[in-house]
Design an enzyme around this catalytic site. Structure first.
Site, short mmCIF file in Angstrom:
data_model
loop_
_atom_site.label_atom_id
_atom_site.label_comp_id
_atom_site.label_asym_id
_atom_site.label_seq_id
_atom_site.Cartn_x
_atom_site.Cartn_y
_atom_site.Cartn_z
N GLU A 125 1.15 -17.10 -12.40
CA GLU A 125 1.72 -16.67 -11.12
C GLU A 125 2.18 -17.90 -10.33
OE1 GLU A 125 1.54 -13.39 -11.06
OE2 GLU A 125 1.84 -12.76 -8.97
N SER A 136 2.50 -4.76 -16.97
CA SER A 136 1.94 -4.67 -15.62
C SER A 136 0.46 -4.33 -15.75
CB SER A 136 2.69 -3.59 -14.88
OG SER A 136 2.17 -3.45 -13.61
N LEU A 137 -0.18 -4.04 -14.65
CA LEU A 137 -1.61 -3.69 -14.69
C LEU A 137 -1.81 -2.34 -14.02
CD1 LEU A 137 -3.26 -7.05 -13.53
CD2 LEU A 137 -3.39 -6.04 -15.82
N TYR A 187 3.95 1.44 -1.08
CA TYR A 187 4.61 1.50 -2.39
C TYR A 187 3.65 2.12 -3.42
CZ TYR A 187 6.66 -0.03 -6.79
OH TYR A 187 7.17 -0.05 -8.05
N ALA A 242 0.84 -1.20 0.00
CA ALA A 242 0.00 0.00 0.00
C ALA A 242 0.87 1.25 0.00
CB ALA A 242 -0.91 -0.01 1.22
N LYS A 266 -6.52 -12.01 -8.00
CA LYS A 266 -5.16 -11.51 -8.22
C LYS A 266 -4.26 -12.25 -7.23
CE LYS A 266 -2.60 -7.21 -8.85
NZ LYS A 266 -1.40 -7.63 -8.21
N CYS A 279 9.84 -8.97 36.96
CA CYS A 279 8.42 -8.79 36.64
C CYS A 279 8.01 -7.36 37.01
CB CYS A 279 7.60 -9.80 37.42
SG CYS A 279 5.84 -9.50 37.34
S1 IVH Z 1 -2.90 -10.48 -15.90
C1 IVH Z 1 -1.10 -7.76 -19.02
N1 IVH Z 1 -4.05 -11.94 -14.06
O1 IVH Z 1 -0.42 -9.04 -10.92
C2 IVH Z 1 -1.78 -8.44 -17.93
N2 IVH Z 1 -2.05 -10.80 -13.49
O2 IVH Z 1 -0.03 -6.15 -10.67
C3 IVH Z 1 -0.89 -9.34 -17.20
N3 IVH Z 1 -1.30 -11.22 -11.21
O3 IVH Z 1 2.10 -8.76 -13.32
C4 IVH Z 1 -1.33 -9.75 -15.91
N4 IVH Z 1 -2.91 -12.60 -10.65
O4 IVH Z 1 2.09 -10.85 -11.73
C5 IVH Z 1 -3.02 -11.13 -14.36
N5 IVH Z 1 -5.16 -13.31 -12.56
C6 IVH Z 1 -4.15 -12.50 -12.85
C7 IVH Z 1 -3.14 -12.20 -11.91
C8 IVH Z 1 -2.11 -11.34 -12.27
C9 IVH Z 1 -1.80 -12.00 -10.25
C10 IVH Z 1 -0.09 -10.40 -11.07
C11 IVH Z 1 0.84 -10.49 -12.24
C12 IVH Z 1 0.90 -9.08 -12.77
C13 IVH Z 1 0.58 -8.29 -11.53
C14 IVH Z 1 0.12 -6.90 -11.84
#
Ligand code: IVH
Length: 676
Positions: free
Chosen positions: A174, A84-85, A38, A36, A116, A409
């Site tokens: 993952e 990344s997302l 970060y 959080a 996730k 104590c």
């Molecule tokens: S999709 C381009 N699906 O979360 C999309 N990522 O914060 C690629 N992660 O890099 C990722 N569960 O390491 C996807 N069901 C899921 C996931 C997931 C965990 C991780 C993954 C990603 C990171 C992004």
């Protein structure tokens, strides 16, 4: 941000901080700040760059993913970047994302909702159906070659189970460490006096990124796939759901909770459900990933330099935060056990404000090396009691001294003693006022004699006024004097009197719990009360006789015997008996012991009887009913809304799953249904 801060300088500082934490998280698997915190740094930098676009440098961490690969492993260039997302921190942000997408395409959008998984992103390459290579995400372009390490993960197939194999298949997903494996690993680390892992994610990442794959092999890791990175000579997919189905068919583990839904309301429901049930799974999740299902729509939506527009991560509120450790104090329990605990600058984490957290014992403080004055990571997950995970070393003020366990104590001034080979420290003075208080508070507590009105505050007053010294005195309390004390009106005295009177009728098992015999918990007390049927028989029984009771081990037997051999304890019991406290147990069971030697796990709600009653029924017939599924489990009884983790584990291990009718049959006959 204060106006006086120079945005250029702050952006530079944020970039440096984020890079520093990227290396710790991605390369060293030892983050110093919570996710959080970060995220907050990244968001602040994003906001600055939004306001002052000139500050956005090409090498800004907002333009990159993860961290450069470490020199420990050979570099691997990804065929297509591992992106990344973007994050949504609340539902409004998720809806705003959904609305933006609806404007980009003309048709309706179906969403795939996925958990996730809090682990390490992995790319797996298969050539002509055979496992060839595994690589971490690294900076998104170049990752680390961890092929031999990943090969040790049992659920990852060596070969694809399909006849017409694609020439190339790159699967992404993952790698994670199941929660039970993480807890077991930390127990082993602790026993060996080695550094504890802060959470399952770090221990998973640390276990994976080992030079020696034998170490990886010795740790239980698992994998869920969620994407195809590349496919040549294989089927063409039109939706993400189809892709996942294919991956499942060729042998990859796909998370069983994934759902395809239409409309943001259904997305919201999925997110809400898993935010509440995240701890029912056997692995850590930190949010939900929502993805557009239709691949043609995805292509229309496109990506930014860092993340696709067609997916978003809905992040759950943090269960870890950092705060100031103001002091470490020691509390004395009813057995005299001295437990160190942290006094924290109150912090909102895991749904409540945390100001105190246990540190368990001297070794734990030393292992974690937390010192008063440190900034520490605090974790509160679900119903679990809050804990201090460890210090943020980069924020440690200079000259902070390690904490030393006190030798005296603080309640009675007596010595605090730690026996050779034991991890706990004790105040050995049985007359210590703090111990007296804790013993009586325990006796009066809900799970024991349940005396309402004898709460922590009134108890302190009575002890100070020397109205009582042990639990036997409760029944001869001088109510006239209590009535004269400040804060004790006529009604409260009457209520207290009634509550004390009522407590005389509690079952023998509650009395045994209330006496606070070391190692003897609620279940053991019930077993003893039922088997021996009277306090006199328990008091007179030899250690061997107690140990012969089914369900009582030698440690409990020794402790019970020692307790009743102690003259001081016998005196207290004489007072209780004189007051008319119930000392008789229920009659011994006459249920046929149909389940002797069996271990039956119950999950979900049964129609005919509560879960507790089902567990009781199992135990009464000589069986065990533990809270989790293992190789030793004979069967799992499944009612309405069962725990997903238990069900999945049972399926994985091939443990028979019974419905209520089969369970009733089992109780009566001890027979499992025939397998056809
Ligand atoms: S999709 C381009 N699906 O979360 C999309 N990522 O914060 C690629 N992660 O890099 C990722 N569960 O390491 C996807 N069901 C899921 C996931 C997931 C965990 C991780 C993954 C990603 C990171 C992004």
């Amino acid at each position: 941000m204060a106006d006086s801060v120079d945005p250029t300088a702050r952006a530079e500082e944020l970039r440096a901080l984020i890079e520093h934490h990227n290396v710790l998280y991605h390369q060293q698997d030892a983050p110093e700040i919570s996710d959080a915190e970060y995220d907050a740094l990244v968001r602040e930098l994003l906001a600055l760059e939004e306001e002052y676009p000139d500050l956005r440098t090409p090498d800004s961490p907002t333009q990159k993913v993860g961290a450069a690969p470490s020199a420990l492993f050979a570099p691997v260039e990804h065929r297509t970047p591992m992106m990344s997302l973007d994050n949504a921190m609340n539902f409004d942000e998720l809806v705003a994302w959904g609305k933006r997408l609806e404007r980009l395409v003309s048709e309706d959008i179906s969403f795939v909702c996925e958990l996730k998984i809090d682990g390490v992103a992995m790319s797996l390459l298969y050539e002509n159906g055979v496992y060839k290579r595994a690589a971490t995400r690294g900076d998104g372009r170049v990752g680390e070659d961890v092929t031999p390490n990943v090969a040790t993960i049992a659920v990852i197939p060596e070969r694809l189970s399909v006849d017409d194999v694609p020439a190339v298949l790159e699967v992404r997903g993952e790698v994670y460490m199941p929660t039970a494996a993480f807890e077991e690993l930390n127990r082993r680390q602790e026993a060996a006096g080695q550094r504890l892992f802060a959470n399952a994610r770090n221990s998973g990442a640390g276990s994976l990124r080992q030079k020696d794959p034998k170490i990886t092999a010795s740790r239980e890791l698992s994998f869920f796939c969620y994407q195809v990175g590349a496919i040549e000579g294989g089927p063409r997919f039109t939706t993400h759901s189809e892709t996942l189905e294919y991956l499942r068919d060729v042998g990859f583990p796909v998370n069983p909770e994934i759902r395809t839904v239409t409309g943001l309301d259904a997305v919201y429901e999925f997110c809400q459900h898993w935010e509440q049930h995240r701890h029912d799974l056997g692995y850590e999740i930190d949010g939900v990933v929502v993805k557009v299902d239709n691949l043609a729509q995805r292509a229309e939506m496109g990506s930014t330099s860092k993340a696709p527009r067609w997916a978003i991560a809905y992040k759950f509120p943090p269960e870890e935060r950092t705060t100031l450790l103001k002091n470490i104090m020691v509390s004395i329990g009813r057995t005299g056990k001295a437990t160190p605990f942290a006094m924290l600058e109150p912090v909102f984490v895991g749904g409540s404000t945390v100001g105190l957290a246990t540190l368990h014992n001297e070794d734990q403080v030393a292992l974690k090396d937390v010192r008063p004055g440190d900034t520490v990571i605090v974790r509160k997950a679900g119903d679990v009691i809050p804990e201090v995970v460890g210090p943020v070393l980069s924020l440690r003020p200079k000259g902070l001294k390690p904490w030393k366990f006190p030798t005296k104590c603080n309640a009675c001034g007596g010595p605090l003693v730690r026996l050779e080979g034991e991890s706990d420290t004790f105040c050995t003075n049985v007359e210590c006022p703090q111990q007296q208080w804790a013993r009586i508070a325990h006796f009066a507590s809900r799970g024991a004699m349940d005396i309402e009105g004898l709460g922590e505050r009134s108890l302190s007053t009575f002890l100070n006024e020397k109205l009582l010294a042990d639990v036997g005195d409760i029944y001869t309390l001088d109510f006239e004097r209590i009535g004269q004390l400040e804060g004790f009106g006529e009604i409260s005295v009457r209520n207290l009197r009634t509550a004390i009177e009522a407590s005389k009728q509690r079952p023998l098992a509650n009395l045994l719990v209330g006496l606070g015999i070391r190692h003897l918990g609620g279940t053991g007390s019930q077993v003893l009360a039922r088997a021996l049927g009277h306090l006199d028989r328990i008091m007179e029984a030899s250690e061997e006789e107690i140990a012969a009771v089914e369900g009582i081990g030698p440690t409990i037997a020794k402790s019970v015997h020692e307790f009743f051999a102690n003259p001081g304890n016998r005196e207290v019991i004489a007072k209780l008996r004189a007051a008319g406290v119930n000392v008789e147990g229920p009659a011994a069971p006459d249920e046929p012991q149909t389940l002797a030697g069996m271990s039956i796990v119950v999950t979900g709600t049964l129609e005919g009887l509560s879960r507790e009653a089902a567990e009781e029924a199992i135990k009464a017939r000589g069986g065990k009913s533990p809270g989790s599924v293992s190789k030793k489990t004979t069967a799992v009884v499944v009612g309405e809304a069962p725990g997903a983790a238990k069900l999945t584990k049972a399926q994985e291990l091939g443990v028979p799953i019974l419905d209520e009718a089969a369970f009733t049959h089992l109780l009566e006959t001890g027979e499992l249904p025939a397998v056809d």
